[in-house]
Write a protein that holds these residues in place. Structure first.
Motif, mmCIF file in Angstrom:
data_model
loop_
_atom_site.group_PDB
_atom_site.id
_atom_site.type_symbol
_atom_site.label_atom_id
_atom_site.label_comp_id
_atom_site.label_asym_id
_atom_site.label_seq_id
_atom_site.Cartn_x
_atom_site.Cartn_y
_atom_site.Cartn_z
ATOM 1 N N GLU A 245 0.810 -1.217 0.000
ATOM 2 C CA GLU A 245 0.000 0.000 0.000
ATOM 3 C C GLU A 245 0.842 1.265 0.000
ATOM 4 O O GLU A 245 0.344 2.352 -0.328
ATOM 5 N N GLU A 246 2.124 1.146 0.331
ATOM 6 C CA GLU A 246 3.016 2.299 0.285
ATOM 7 C C GLU A 246 3.854 2.333 -0.987
ATOM 8 O O GLU A 246 4.114 3.409 -1.542
ATOM 9 N N VAL A 247 4.251 1.159 -1.449
ATOM 10 C CA VAL A 247 5.168 1.085 -2.590
ATOM 11 C C VAL A 247 4.458 1.389 -3.901
ATOM 12 O O VAL A 247 4.921 2.197 -4.715
ATOM 13 N N LEU A 248 3.312 0.744 -4.157
ATOM 14 C CA LEU A 248 2.675 0.866 -5.466
ATOM 15 C C LEU A 248 2.239 2.285 -5.808
ATOM 16 O O LEU A 248 2.435 2.734 -6.946
ATOM 17 N N PRO A 249 1.645 3.052 -4.880
ATOM 18 C CA PRO A 249 1.262 4.415 -5.252
ATOM 19 C C PRO A 249 2.445 5.301 -5.634
ATOM 20 O O PRO A 249 2.269 6.309 -6.326
ATOM 21 N N ALA A 250 3.645 4.932 -5.186
ATOM 22 C CA ALA A 250 4.822 5.754 -5.468
ATOM 23 C C ALA A 250 5.533 5.350 -6.758
ATOM 24 O O ALA A 250 6.427 6.069 -7.215
ATOM 25 N N LEU A 251 5.154 4.217 -7.355
ATOM 26 C CA LEU A 251 5.828 3.767 -8.571
ATOM 27 C C LEU A 251 5.347 4.559 -9.781
ATOM 28 O O LEU A 251 4.161 4.852 -9.914
ATOM 29 N N PRO A 252 6.253 4.894 -10.697
ATOM 30 C CA PRO A 252 5.827 5.543 -11.943
ATOM 31 C C PRO A 252 5.138 4.532 -12.857
ATOM 32 O O PRO A 252 5.750 3.538 -13.258
ATOM 33 N N ILE A 253 3.877 4.751 -13.176
ATOM 34 C CA ILE A 253 3.102 3.865 -14.042
ATOM 35 C C ILE A 253 2.654 4.664 -15.257
ATOM 36 O O ILE A 253 2.028 5.721 -15.118
ATOM 37 N N THR A 254 2.971 4.182 -16.449
ATOM 38 C CA THR A 254 2.627 4.871 -17.691
ATOM 39 C C THR A 254 1.915 3.878 -18.618
ATOM 40 O O THR A 254 1.822 2.685 -18.318
ATOM 41 N N PRO A 255 1.434 4.342 -19.771
ATOM 42 C CA PRO A 255 0.856 3.406 -20.739
ATOM 43 C C PRO A 255 1.848 2.376 -21.262
ATOM 44 O O PRO A 255 1.442 1.391 -21.880
ATOM 45 N N HIS A 256 3.143 2.600 -21.014
ATOM 46 C CA HIS A 256 4.154 1.623 -21.417
ATOM 47 C C HIS A 256 4.546 0.715 -20.252
ATOM 48 O O HIS A 256 5.631 0.130 -20.243
#
Length: 377
Positions: A245-256
């Motif tokens: 719950e802390e790590v995923l919101p901070a990851l850069p997620i793009t269409p790629h």
């Protein structure tokens, strides 16, 4: 491709000559498709392949003759019974290959720009003049490198492309295809996909190993350092240890970005999917039995996750090949990831829990997915 471009740029930067052979057009069944590269240095060392066999050997012999000469030469091969029986290349297709000896700072600058974009995972389209009379180029083998928005990045020799060439190049987000028309070969390289694997158990480890070999940039996420570490994931670009719950919101997620949820338990899966389903990731996949997936989707609806976000989740994941063991499951999953990357979402069904896709063949893969979860703990 990265190895070929890296060796080519190094040779040219050191002031040496390099022979590059490139497939620019194919028809029918061939051992390699347009865009394939083979580099031959003056000492005869080869990097890359055009498919092996007699075609590759003949191209190499002809290419060596171009050492010290300027310009490209076009070779056409029909892989019929008479030509390629000894090597098994009787597929009946046709290959058009350009061979050219490159040298000097101008060529070095062009291929360095090409290599740098590939290394950075950026998309590009290379346009190569195959028939200069038809496309308005000055010579066969003239090249232009275009970026994501069809912007000119580099050219060899220098200068703007003819309008007939520019009109054939599309922005990367339109998924340009390999093509040869109007005397021009357009050879796209789509941006490299970042694959986020949530779960560092046995399945996550097996998937990561194959995905790295298939040229995905892999990030591994888990809350257990004894599982998520460089010893178990030596080729991962990034390993992140911490609460989901802390790590995923901070990851850069793009269409790629592709995201794969293969954690050790239903609660962790639901938490991961809660954060990933609404993101711009072009693929979000969840491992598990139909019962488990149904329960997780019901839980996410209760948490307010929109139906549109759930509909784009691929669950269950993988190509239905009857997989039972962890290596088989990994092959199934990575095959689906490759298909989604290379062919686009329209070519790969999503799921029957959302609004798209279809139910995989019966029987349901209950045992394989539940056993995968157990092995991933």
């Amino acid at each position: 491709m990265r190895d070929v471009l890296s060796h080519l740029a190094d040779l040219l930067d050191s002031g040496r000559e390099a022979l590059l052979c490139q497939v620019v057009e194919t028809k029918g069944s061939t051992p390699q498709k347009a865009g394939a590269l083979m580099l031959v240095d003056p000492g005869g060392c080869q990097v890359g392949t055009l498919g092996g066999g007699c075609v590759e050997n003949e191209v190499k012999q002809k290419a060596v003759r171009r050492l010290g000469q300027a310009g490209a030469e076009r070779h056409t091969f029909v892989l019929d019974h008479d030509y390629a029986w000894a090597d098994g290349l009787i597929c009946g297709g046709k290959m058009v290959i350009l061979a050219e000896a490159f040298r000097g700072p101008e060529a070095a600058s062009y291929f360095r720009a090409y290599r740098d974009r590939i290394d950075a995972g950026l998309g590009l389209v290379e346009a190569v003049a195959v028939d200069p009379e038809r496309c308005g180029a000055d010579a066969i083998g003239a090249r232009w490198l275009f970026g994501d928005e069809a912007d000119l990045v580099a050219s060899l020799p220098g200068g703007a492309p003819p309008e007939a060439v520019r009109s054939l190049v599309e922005p990367i987000d339109r998924r340009p295809r390999l093509a040869s028309r109007g005397g021009v070969a357009t050879l796209p390289v789509l941006p490299r996909i970042a694959l986020v694997i949530v779960g560092a158990g046995h399945v996550g480890q097996a998937v990561a190993r194959l995905a790295i070999e298939a040229d995905f940039d892999v990030t591994v996420v888990d809350d257990r350092a004894q599982y998520a570490n460089p010893d178990r994931f030596p080729g991962a670009k990034r390993i992140v240890v911490g609460p989901i719950e802390e790590v995923l919101p901070a990851l850069p997620i793009t269409p790629h970005t592709f995201a794969l949820v293969v954690t050790r338990g239903h609660g962790h899966d639901q938490e991961a999917l809660y954060h990933l389903a609404p993101t711009p990731a072009s693929y979000v996949g969840l491992i598990g039995s139909r019962r488990k997936i149904r329960l997780i989707f019901e839980g996410l609806r209760g948490l307010g996750v929109a139906e549109g976000h759930l509909a784009r989740v691929t669950a269950p994941i993988g190509v239905p090949i009857g997989s039972q063991t962890v290596p088989e499951i990994a092959v199934s999953v990575v095959a689906q990831l490759i298909a989604r990357r290379n062919l686009g979402p329209e070519a790969v069904p999503t799921n029957d829990f959302g609004r798209a896709g279809g139910r995989p063949p019966e029987p349901e893969p209950e045992l394989e997915t539940e056993s995968a979860e157990a092995l991933g703990s």
